[in-house]
Write an enzyme that holds these catalytic residues in place. Structure first.
Site, PDB file in Angstrom:
ATOM      1  N   SER A   1      77.575  67.395  50.637  1.00  0.00           N
ATOM      2  CA  SER A   1      78.117  66.530  49.597  1.00  0.00           C
ATOM      3  C   SER A   1      77.510  65.135  49.650  1.00  0.00           C
ATOM      4  O   SER A   1      76.631  64.836  50.454  1.00  0.00           O
ATOM      5  CB  SER A   1      79.638  66.429  49.669  1.00  0.00           C
ATOM      6  OG  SER A   1      80.028  65.688  50.805  1.00  0.00           O
TER       7      SER A   1
ATOM      8  N   TYR B   1      78.063  67.651  45.385  1.00  0.00           N
ATOM      9  CA  TYR B   1      79.376  67.293  44.852  1.00  0.00           C
ATOM     10  C   TYR B   1      79.873  66.051  45.584  1.00  0.00           C
ATOM     11  O   TYR B   1      79.427  65.723  46.673  1.00  0.00           O
ATOM     12  CB  TYR B   1      80.374  68.453  44.993  1.00  0.00           C
ATOM     13  CG  TYR B   1      80.638  68.826  46.433  1.00  0.00           C
ATOM     14  CD1 TYR B   1      81.691  68.258  47.131  1.00  0.00           C
ATOM     15  CD2 TYR B   1      79.809  69.725  47.105  1.00  0.00           C
ATOM     16  CE1 TYR B   1      81.930  68.580  48.459  1.00  0.00           C
ATOM     17  CE2 TYR B   1      80.030  70.054  48.426  1.00  0.00           C
ATOM     18  CZ  TYR B   1      81.092  69.479  49.099  1.00  0.00           C
ATOM     19  OH  TYR B   1      81.309  69.792  50.419  1.00  0.00           O
TER      20      TYR B   1
ATOM     21  N   LYS C   1      76.889  57.668  34.975  1.00  0.00           N
ATOM     22  CA  LYS C   1      75.710  57.359  35.789  1.00  0.00           C
ATOM     23  C   LYS C   1      75.962  56.118  36.628  1.00  0.00           C
ATOM     24  O   LYS C   1      76.426  55.090  36.124  1.00  0.00           O
ATOM     25  CB  LYS C   1      74.486  57.146  34.900  1.00  0.00           C
ATOM     26  CG  LYS C   1      73.239  56.747  35.675  1.00  0.00           C
ATOM     27  CD  LYS C   1      71.971  56.867  34.868  1.00  0.00           C
ATOM     28  CE  LYS C   1      71.767  55.748  33.920  1.00  0.00           C
ATOM     29  NZ  LYS C   1      70.374  55.709  33.389  1.00  0.00           N
TER      30      LYS C   1
END
Length: 114
Positions: free
Chosen positions: A25, A58, A9
């Site tokens: 992305s 992503y 994270k």
């Protein structure tokens, strides 16, 4: 049994750019990626603290040391430059392994490592 748990994270980074004309992305400073144990192409969930949006995309590598957090393509419509976001990746692992797994959590200041 396999379960999905938080692996990494980046907590409370600022969106530095939103580029609608890119294919998709999230571009992340490579220093931040390394610190959070993230890799290019990895699927992440992005949580926007300013507007409540939650979406998946992503990662692509951003310039090392730049502090870059840029949402590209359709995701650029879901954030504003300056928004605070949390970027989370998950991993599948065995239930017993997950009990002792420790995720990597990074708290950057001004999108740079402290």
């Amino acid at each position: 049994m396999m379960i999905e748990v938080m692996k990494s994270k980046l907590h409370c980074v600022q969106v530095t750019e939103a580029n609608l004309n890119y294919m998709g992305s999230i571009t992340i400073d490579e220093d931040l990626m390394d610190a959070a144990n993230l890799i290019a192409g990895e699927k992440v969930q992005v949580l926007d603290n300013n507007n409540g949006e939650r979406f998946e995309t992503y990662i692509i590598k951003g310039e090392r040391g730049s502090g870059c957090v840029c949402l590209n393509g359709a995701a650029a419509r879901r954030v504003q430059v300056g928004d605070t976001v949390i970027i989370i990746s998950y991993a599948l692992m065995d239930f017993e392994e997950a009990k002792s797994f420790k995720p990597t959590v990074v708290f950057p200041q001004d999108n740079h490592l402290v």
